[in-house]
Design a protein around this motif. Sequence first.
Motif, PDB file in Angstrom:
ATOM      1  N   TYR A 173      15.934  -7.483  33.832  1.00 17.81           N
ATOM      2  CA  TYR A 173      14.743  -7.986  33.154  1.00 17.81           C
ATOM      3  C   TYR A 173      13.530  -7.921  34.085  1.00 17.81           C
ATOM      4  N   CYS A 174      13.679  -8.387  35.305  1.00 12.43           N
ATOM      5  CA  CYS A 174      12.557  -8.406  36.256  1.00 12.43           C
ATOM      6  C   CYS A 174      12.055  -6.994  36.546  1.00 12.43           C
ATOM      7  N   ASP A 175      12.962  -6.033  36.637  1.00 11.16           N
ATOM      8  CA  ASP A 175      12.563  -4.646  36.869  1.00 11.16           C
ATOM      9  C   ASP A 175      11.714  -4.133  35.707  1.00 11.16           C
ATOM     10  N   ILE A 176      12.191  -4.344  34.491  1.00 11.88           N
ATOM     11  CA  ILE A 176      11.460  -3.873  33.311  1.00 11.88           C
ATOM     12  C   ILE A 176      10.154  -4.648  33.151  1.00 11.88           C
ATOM     13  N   GLU A 177      10.212  -5.953  33.348  1.00 10.13           N
ATOM     14  CA  GLU A 177       9.022  -6.787  33.192  1.00 10.13           C
ATOM     15  C   GLU A 177       7.899  -6.332  34.126  1.00 10.13           C
ATOM     16  N   SER A 178       8.232  -6.003  35.359  1.00 11.54           N
ATOM     17  CA  SER A 178       7.186  -5.597  36.305  1.00 11.54           C
ATOM     18  C   SER A 178       6.461  -4.346  35.827  1.00 11.54           C
ATOM     19  N   ILE A 179       7.191  -3.453  35.215  1.00 12.38           N
ATOM     20  CA  ILE A 179       6.586  -2.219  34.711  1.00 12.38           C
ATOM     21  C   ILE A 179       5.771  -2.496  33.449  1.00 12.38           C
ATOM     22  N   VAL A 180       6.299  -3.332  32.567  1.00 14.27           N
ATOM     23  CA  VAL A 180       5.596  -3.667  31.330  1.00 14.27           C
ATOM     24  C   VAL A 180       4.309  -4.444  31.635  1.00 14.27           C
ATOM     25  N   VAL A 181       4.345  -5.331  32.620  1.00 10.06           N
ATOM     26  CA  VAL A 181       3.147  -6.078  33.007  1.00 10.06           C
ATOM     27  C   VAL A 181       2.088  -5.119  33.541  1.00 10.06           C
ATOM     28  N   ARG A 182       2.495  -4.155  34.350  1.00  9.24           N
ATOM     29  CA  ARG A 182       1.539  -3.151  34.847  1.00  9.24           C
ATOM     30  C   ARG A 182       0.985  -2.320  33.700  1.00  9.24           C
ATOM     31  N   LEU A 183       1.827  -1.950  32.753  1.00 13.14           N
ATOM     32  CA  LEU A 183       1.392  -1.188  31.581  1.00 13.14           C
ATOM     33  C   LEU A 183       0.363  -1.985  30.784  1.00 13.14           C
ATOM     34  N   GLU A 184       0.652  -3.254  30.541  1.00 10.01           N
ATOM     35  CA  GLU A 184      -0.301  -4.068  29.784  1.00 10.01           C
ATOM     36  C   GLU A 184      -1.627  -4.196  30.529  1.00 10.01           C
ATOM     37  N   ALA A 185      -1.560  -4.363  31.831  1.00  8.46           N
ATOM     38  CA  ALA A 185      -2.797  -4.445  32.630  1.00  8.46           C
ATOM     39  C   ALA A 185      -3.584  -3.147  32.517  1.00  8.46           C
ATOM     40  N   GLU A 186      -2.885  -2.024  32.540  1.00  7.14           N
ATOM     41  CA  GLU A 186      -3.551  -0.722  32.412  1.00  7.14           C
ATOM     42  C   GLU A 186      -4.174  -0.562  31.024  1.00  7.14           C
ATOM     43  N   MET A 187      -3.457  -0.989  29.983  1.00  5.23           N
ATOM     44  CA  MET A 187      -3.956  -0.832  28.620  1.00  5.23           C
ATOM     45  C   MET A 187      -5.119  -1.774  28.314  1.00  5.23           C
ATOM     46  N   THR A 188      -5.209  -2.885  29.026  1.00  5.89           N
ATOM     47  CA  THR A 188      -6.308  -3.832  28.784  1.00  5.89           C
ATOM     48  C   THR A 188      -7.374  -3.757  29.881  1.00  5.89           C
ATOM     49  N   ALA A 189      -7.297  -2.773  30.743  1.00  8.62           N
ATOM     50  CA  ALA A 189      -8.238  -2.663  31.872  1.00  8.62           C
ATOM     51  C   ALA A 189      -9.685  -2.472  31.420  1.00  8.62           C
ATOM     52  N   THR A 190      -9.892  -1.955  30.232  1.00 10.54           N
ATOM     53  CA  THR A 190     -11.272  -1.742  29.766  1.00 10.54           C
ATOM     54  C   THR A 190     -11.906  -3.030  29.247  1.00 10.54           C
ATOM     55  N   LEU A 191     -11.122  -4.089  29.140  1.00 12.06           N
ATOM     56  CA  LEU A 191     -11.648  -5.376  28.689  1.00 12.06           C
ATOM     57  C   LEU A 191     -12.043  -6.212  29.901  1.00 12.06           C
ATOM     58  N   ASP A 192     -13.181  -6.901  29.789  1.00  9.91           N
ATOM     59  CA  ASP A 192     -13.544  -7.817  30.874  1.00  9.91           C
ATOM     60  C   ASP A 192     -12.788  -9.136  30.661  1.00  9.91           C
ATOM     61  N   ALA A 193     -12.930 -10.064  31.593  1.00 12.68           N
ATOM     62  CA  ALA A 193     -12.182 -11.320  31.550  1.00 12.68           C
ATOM     63  C   ALA A 193     -12.441 -12.098  30.263  1.00 12.68           C
ATOM     64  N   GLU A 194     -13.677 -12.149  29.817  1.00 11.85           N
ATOM     65  CA  GLU A 194     -14.009 -12.871  28.577  1.00 11.85           C
ATOM     66  C   GLU A 194     -13.379 -12.206  27.361  1.00 11.85           C
ATOM     67  N   GLU A 195     -13.380 -10.883  27.325  1.00 15.84           N
ATOM     68  CA  GLU A 195     -12.765 -10.164  26.204  1.00 15.84           C
ATOM     69  C   GLU A 195     -11.254 -10.397  26.181  1.00 15.84           C
ATOM     70  N   LYS A 196     -10.627 -10.408  27.358  1.00 18.13           N
ATOM     71  CA  LYS A 196      -9.180 -10.681  27.423  1.00 18.13           C
ATOM     72  C   LYS A 196      -8.892 -12.091  26.928  1.00 18.13           C
ATOM     73  N   LYS A 197      -9.717 -13.050  27.337  1.00 20.53           N
ATOM     74  CA  LYS A 197      -9.551 -14.434  26.900  1.00 20.53           C
ATOM     75  C   LYS A 197      -9.739 -14.526  25.381  1.00 20.53           C
ATOM     76  N   ALA A 198     -10.752 -13.850  24.852  1.00 22.68           N
ATOM     77  CA  ALA A 198     -11.015 -13.856  23.410  1.00 22.68           C
ATOM     78  C   ALA A 198      -9.873 -13.194  22.642  1.00 22.68           C
ATOM     79  N   LEU A 199      -9.338 -12.104  23.189  1.00 25.89           N
ATOM     80  CA  LEU A 199      -8.212 -11.421  22.539  1.00 25.89           C
ATOM     81  C   LEU A 199      -7.005 -12.354  22.452  1.00 25.89           C
ATOM     82  N   ARG A 200      -6.668 -12.994  23.565  1.00 26.31           N
ATOM     83  CA  ARG A 200      -5.517 -13.912  23.570  1.00 26.31           C
ATOM     84  C   ARG A 200      -5.748 -15.081  22.608  1.00 26.31           C
ATOM     85  N   SER A 201      -6.961 -15.596  22.582  1.00 28.40           N
ATOM     86  CA  SER A 201      -7.288 -16.693  21.671  1.00 28.40           C
ATOM     87  C   SER A 201      -7.152 -16.239  20.219  1.00 28.40           C
TER      88      SER A 201
END
Length: 160
Positions: free
Chosen positions: A116-144
Amino acid sequence: MSAVTTEKAKSEKPLPLDRWVSYRFGLIATRMGAIAAPVYVGRHKLSTPTWRALAVVARFEPLSAAMLSEHTRLDPSKVSRAIETLVRRKLLTRDKDPADQRRAVLRLTARGREMYCDIESIVVRLEAEMTATLDAEEKKALRSALDKIDAQIARHRAAG
């Protein structure tokens, strides 16, 4: 749907398919899943439902098969097959619940946690890459927004 809602829907211009929230969610989930799949399918030989079961057990353990089904939104037969696969591969334990002997409790093994930890580390990096175009406020708004939509869906399901 009430008569007023029906009449309003008839008078409004139809929403193009690519603007439907559920359609977009489905596409985004499918596309991200296709990018992540080589990690859990190719590297660890897990199907998508089995990976989802592993991830949910990692997050919510200990839990029952019924709780796993609820969290994954997979049908009981897929949950059952996923549990069987994970137990057979020694990634998951299935023990009787001391409080209710009719129920089994699912937990990750050390090997399951490592995978799980092996896969999670890759998925977390993938999500960070896919949301990299969003600034902190946009990420917060998306999660909300996602939290609000999820809560509304839960209310709708509870209402029947």
